[in-house]
Design a protein around this motif. Structure first.
Motif, PDB file in Angstrom:
ATOM      1  N   PRO A 117       0.799  -1.230   0.000  1.00 40.39           N
ATOM      2  CA  PRO A 117       0.000   0.000   0.000  1.00 40.39           C
ATOM      3  C   PRO A 117       0.826   1.271   0.000  1.00 40.39           C
ATOM      4  N   ARG A 118       2.118   1.173   0.300  1.00 44.74           N
ATOM      5  CA  ARG A 118       2.907   2.393   0.476  1.00 44.74           C
ATOM      6  C   ARG A 118       3.012   3.251  -0.784  1.00 44.74           C
ATOM      7  N   PRO A 119       3.233   2.683  -1.969  1.00 46.19           N
ATOM      8  CA  PRO A 119       3.252   3.554  -3.154  1.00 46.19           C
ATOM      9  C   PRO A 119       1.924   4.251  -3.407  1.00 46.19           C
ATOM     10  N   ALA A 120       0.813   3.540  -3.160  1.00 41.45           N
ATOM     11  CA  ALA A 120      -0.498   4.164  -3.345  1.00 41.45           C
ATOM     12  C   ALA A 120      -0.690   5.313  -2.368  1.00 41.45           C
ATOM     13  N   LEU A 121      -0.302   5.119  -1.110  1.00 38.49           N
ATOM     14  CA  LEU A 121      -0.434   6.182  -0.124  1.00 38.49           C
ATOM     15  C   LEU A 121       0.485   7.353  -0.448  1.00 38.49           C
ATOM     16  N   ALA A 122       1.672   7.069  -0.959  1.00 41.65           N
ATOM     17  CA  ALA A 122       2.604   8.145  -1.303  1.00 41.65           C
ATOM     18  C   ALA A 122       2.073   9.009  -2.425  1.00 41.65           C
ATOM     19  N   ARG A 123       1.243   8.437  -3.308  1.00 37.14           N
ATOM     20  CA  ARG A 123       0.699   9.220  -4.427  1.00 37.14           C
ATOM     21  C   ARG A 123      -0.231  10.329  -3.948  1.00 37.14           C
ATOM     22  N   LEU A 124      -0.776  10.210  -2.736  1.00 39.52           N
ATOM     23  CA  LEU A 124      -1.690  11.236  -2.245  1.00 39.52           C
ATOM     24  C   LEU A 124      -1.023  12.604  -2.160  1.00 39.52           C
ATOM     25  N   ALA A 125       0.290  12.622  -1.957  1.00 31.33           N
ATOM     26  CA  ALA A 125       1.003  13.893  -1.844  1.00 31.33           C
ATOM     27  C   ALA A 125       0.934  14.708  -3.127  1.00 31.33           C
ATOM     28  N   ALA A 126       0.608  14.046  -4.258  1.00 26.46           N
ATOM     29  CA  ALA A 126       0.537  14.750  -5.541  1.00 26.46           C
ATOM     30  C   ALA A 126      -0.799  15.456  -5.757  1.00 26.46           C
ATOM     31  N   LEU A 127      -1.770  15.242  -4.878  1.00 27.64           N
ATOM     32  CA  LEU A 127      -3.053  15.918  -5.060  1.00 27.64           C
ATOM     33  C   LEU A 127      -2.877  17.427  -4.922  1.00 27.64           C
ATOM     34  N   PRO A 128      -3.505  18.217  -5.795  1.00 27.91           N
ATOM     35  CA  PRO A 128      -3.351  19.674  -5.728  1.00 27.91           C
ATOM     36  C   PRO A 128      -3.807  20.227  -4.384  1.00 27.91           C
ATOM     37  N   GLY A 129      -2.962  21.046  -3.776  1.00 25.01           N
ATOM     38  CA  GLY A 129      -3.300  21.659  -2.506  1.00 25.01           C
ATOM     39  C   GLY A 129      -2.922  20.841  -1.290  1.00 25.01           C
ATOM     40  N   ALA A 130      -2.225  19.706  -1.487  1.00 23.86           N
ATOM     41  CA  ALA A 130      -1.851  18.843  -0.361  1.00 23.86           C
ATOM     42  C   ALA A 130      -0.625  19.418   0.340  1.00 23.86           C
ATOM     43  N   ARG A 131      -0.835  20.435   1.136  1.00 25.48           N
ATOM     44  CA  ARG A 131       0.263  21.104   1.840  1.00 25.48           C
ATOM     45  C   ARG A 131       0.999  20.127   2.750  1.00 25.48           C
ATOM     46  N   TYR A 132       0.279  19.166   3.317  1.00 22.33           N
ATOM     47  CA  TYR A 132       0.882  18.166   4.199  1.00 22.33           C
ATOM     48  C   TYR A 132       0.844  16.790   3.558  1.00 22.33           C
ATOM     49  N   GLY A 133       1.238  16.719   2.306  1.00 17.92           N
ATOM     50  CA  GLY A 133       1.320  15.448   1.617  1.00 17.92           C
ATOM     51  C   GLY A 133       2.524  14.659   2.082  1.00 17.92           C
ATOM     52  N   GLU A 145      -5.464  36.636   8.369  1.00 18.72           N
ATOM     53  CA  GLU A 145      -6.225  36.524   7.123  1.00 18.72           C
ATOM     54  C   GLU A 145      -7.544  35.846   7.446  1.00 18.72           C
ATOM     55  N   LEU A 146      -8.635  36.370   6.915  1.00 12.65           N
ATOM     56  CA  LEU A 146      -9.953  35.843   7.232  1.00 12.65           C
ATOM     57  C   LEU A 146     -10.693  35.452   5.962  1.00 12.65           C
ATOM     58  N   PHE A 147     -11.162  34.202   5.919  1.00 12.93           N
ATOM     59  CA  PHE A 147     -12.027  33.682   4.858  1.00 12.93           C
ATOM     60  C   PHE A 147     -11.403  33.846   3.467  1.00 12.93           C
ATOM     61  N   ALA A 148     -10.164  33.394   3.344  1.00  9.99           N
ATOM     62  CA  ALA A 148      -9.522  33.366   2.033  1.00  9.99           C
ATOM     63  C   ALA A 148      -9.944  32.081   1.311  1.00  9.99           C
ATOM     64  N   VAL A 149     -10.311  32.177   0.065  1.00 10.09           N
ATOM     65  CA  VAL A 149     -10.782  31.011  -0.688  1.00 10.09           C
ATOM     66  C   VAL A 149      -9.607  30.401  -1.451  1.00 10.09           C
ATOM     67  N   ARG A 150      -9.333  29.125  -1.171  1.00 11.51           N
ATOM     68  CA  ARG A 150      -8.230  28.415  -1.807  1.00 11.51           C
ATOM     69  C   ARG A 150      -8.722  27.074  -2.330  1.00 11.51           C
ATOM     70  N   ARG A 151      -7.944  26.487  -3.233  1.00 11.93           N
ATOM     71  CA  ARG A 151      -8.389  25.280  -3.926  1.00 11.93           C
ATOM     72  C   ARG A 151      -7.693  24.039  -3.392  1.00 11.93           C
ATOM     73  N   TRP A 152      -8.461  22.970  -3.192  1.00 11.64           N
ATOM     74  CA  TRP A 152      -7.931  21.629  -2.941  1.00 11.64           C
ATOM     75  C   TRP A 152      -8.620  20.703  -3.932  1.00 11.64           C
ATOM     76  N   CYS A 153      -7.832  20.136  -4.867  1.00  7.77           N
ATOM     77  CA  CYS A 153      -8.380  19.295  -5.940  1.00  7.77           C
ATOM     78  C   CYS A 153      -9.511  20.041  -6.649  1.00  7.77           C
ATOM     79  N   ASP A 154     -10.703  19.469  -6.687  1.00 10.59           N
ATOM     80  CA  ASP A 154     -11.797  20.110  -7.414  1.00 10.59           C
ATOM     81  C   ASP A 154     -12.776  20.799  -6.475  1.00 10.59           C
ATOM     82  N   LEU A 155     -12.242  21.286  -5.342  1.00 16.55           N
ATOM     83  CA  LEU A 155     -13.069  21.993  -4.364  1.00 16.55           C
ATOM     84  C   LEU A 155     -12.450  23.333  -3.991  1.00 16.55           C
ATOM     85  N   TRP A 156     -13.323  24.344  -3.801  1.00 15.49           N
ATOM     86  CA  TRP A 156     -12.920  25.580  -3.137  1.00 15.49           C
ATOM     87  C   TRP A 156     -13.139  25.394  -1.645  1.00 15.49           C
TER      88      TRP A 156
END
Length: 397
Positions: free
Chosen positions: A176-192, A271-282
């Motif tokens: 499972p480790r390679p599959a779990l490591a791929r999560l870090a590539a998701l857009p916005g994954a600051r703690y990937g 900073e208050l209520f800044a809109v940022r993107r994670w994958c296909d979500l604001w």
């Protein structure tokens, strides 16, 4: 509780450290020196245990207001993982139902030192990876009923907001480790990144800072408020009175949490209520910071901020009681903390968008904050939307 040298825990080839928050310049030359693993059944205060173990291995975090220097040749720092149940224990709240991943400890501290050995190639072979169907721990109707129960509690004045989290599991075959490591590539994954042990592994794609020490200030970045990542979704999120009220409530909670361990008068909302993107979500994010009080240690800091306000609710202890009563299974690896601590450095992500593996199954959690204005069907759909990118990436061969 177990304390082990690196080879007593897991004999894996030396590779680049993939822990979220680890210093980028050191990752290719780190080796594990010592490890602490603790479960809630062991008893004791996990925050104190973490600070004491770190101090015993050359990482003194007893006064975060005192400047410290990173040693490029000695002990670098440590990975720190704290489950939501451990955070609840440290905060004085109920830990919730049992974890669906009992092999996973509730506290892990892994101390790393620098080495001149050449690391092995990062990652592993993806060949033979298979992931089965996901099985949810509650049905959409049960989830919606729990949302209604929270709204009833709000109507009675028991709580103002509660974060509800659901769990799903899927059988797998292969490493499972390679599959779990791929999560870090998701857009916005600051703690990937990943963390592994004997019989378990964690993969994280979190965008949310639980607590960090940056330029001498404590920083938290709560996320609350979600919409599809479309122009219309962004406009709707910015215009939503319900989402803004929910968000500001959690910002106030985080201000209060930091004030307990901050220098008087130093807490501010940067900073208050800044809109940022994670994958296909604001998602809406704020930044709250404070100067650490003199003599503040890591243990007191963890007790103040764990579990994170954005994944519990307000008031925090009352919300934890609702969570323990309504969620069908424990939060396991999710809604806790994962990251790096070291001399003059703390960088812990909140473990949303996080997956755990045991010997047979992958485990995933997703949810959202419930207020009086929440629509049960919409909350169920939001949790599914947060889980979807993670499920899709894990299924990739």
């Amino acid at each position: 509780m177990s304390e082990n040298g690196p080879h007593g825990v897991e004999a894996l080839p030396l590779g680049m450290i993939d822990v979220p928050g680890a210093p980028a310049g050191c990752r290719a030359r780190l080796e594990e020196r010592a490890r602490l693993q603790w479960w809630t059944a062991d008893g004791g205060d996990p925050a104190a245990l973490a600070q004491e173990f770190l101090a015993a291995h050359g990482i003194a975090l007893d006064d975060l207001a005192r400047p410290a220097t990173h040693d490029p040749d000695g002990v670098c720092g440590a990975a720190l993982y704290l489950s939501a149940a451990a955070g609840a224990r440290a905060a004085g709240g109920p830990p919730g139902p049992p974890s669906p991943v009992p092999a996973l400890p509730d506290l892990v501290v892994v101390v790393y030192g620098h080495t001149d050995q050449r690391p092995a190639a990062a990652g592993g072979a993806d060949g033979g990876w298979w992931l089965g169907q996901w099985c949810d721990s509650w049905t959409p109707r049960q989830h919606a009923n729990a949302v209604s129960a929270v709204r009833d509690a709000i109507g009675r004045g028991d709580v103002y907001q509660v974060n509800l989290v659901g769990h799903a599991a899927a059988a797998y075959a292969g490493d499972p480790r390679p599959a779990l490591a791929r999560l870090a590539a998701l857009p916005g994954a600051r703690y990937g990144g990943t963390l592994t042990g004997a019989g378990w592994a964690i993969g994280c794609a979190s965008p949310e800072t639980l607590i960090a020490l940056e330029h001498g200030r404590l920083v938290t970045r709560p996320i609350k408020g979600t919409r599809p990542a479309t122009p219309a979704g962004r406009r709707d999120l910015l215009a939503s009175a319900k989402e803004r009220a929910e968000h500001v409530m959690i910002v106030d909670l985080e201000r209060n949490d930091l004030a307990r361990v901050a220098r008087t008068g130093s807490v501010r909302v940067d900073e208050l209520f800044a809109v940022r993107r994670w994958c296909d979500l604001w998602q809406a994010e704020s930044t709250v910071s404070a100067a650490p009080a003199h003599g503040l240690g890591l243990a007191a800091l963890l007790r103040a901020v764990c579990p994170g306000g954005s994944v519990t609710g307000a008031p925090k202890l009352a919300a934890l009681e609702r969570i323990a009563a309504l969620e069908p299974v424990g939060r396991g690896a999710s809604m806790g903390a994962l990251g790096w601590v070291g001399a003059g450095r703390i960088d812990l992500g909140l473990t949303i968008r996080t997956v755990a593996a045991d010997a047979q199954r992958l485990h995933l959690w997703a949810g959202g904050g419930i207020t009086w204005g929440s629509d049960p069907a919409a909350e169920v759909a939001e949790a599914a939307a947060k889980a979807a990118p993670v499920r899709a990436l894990l299924a990739a061969g």
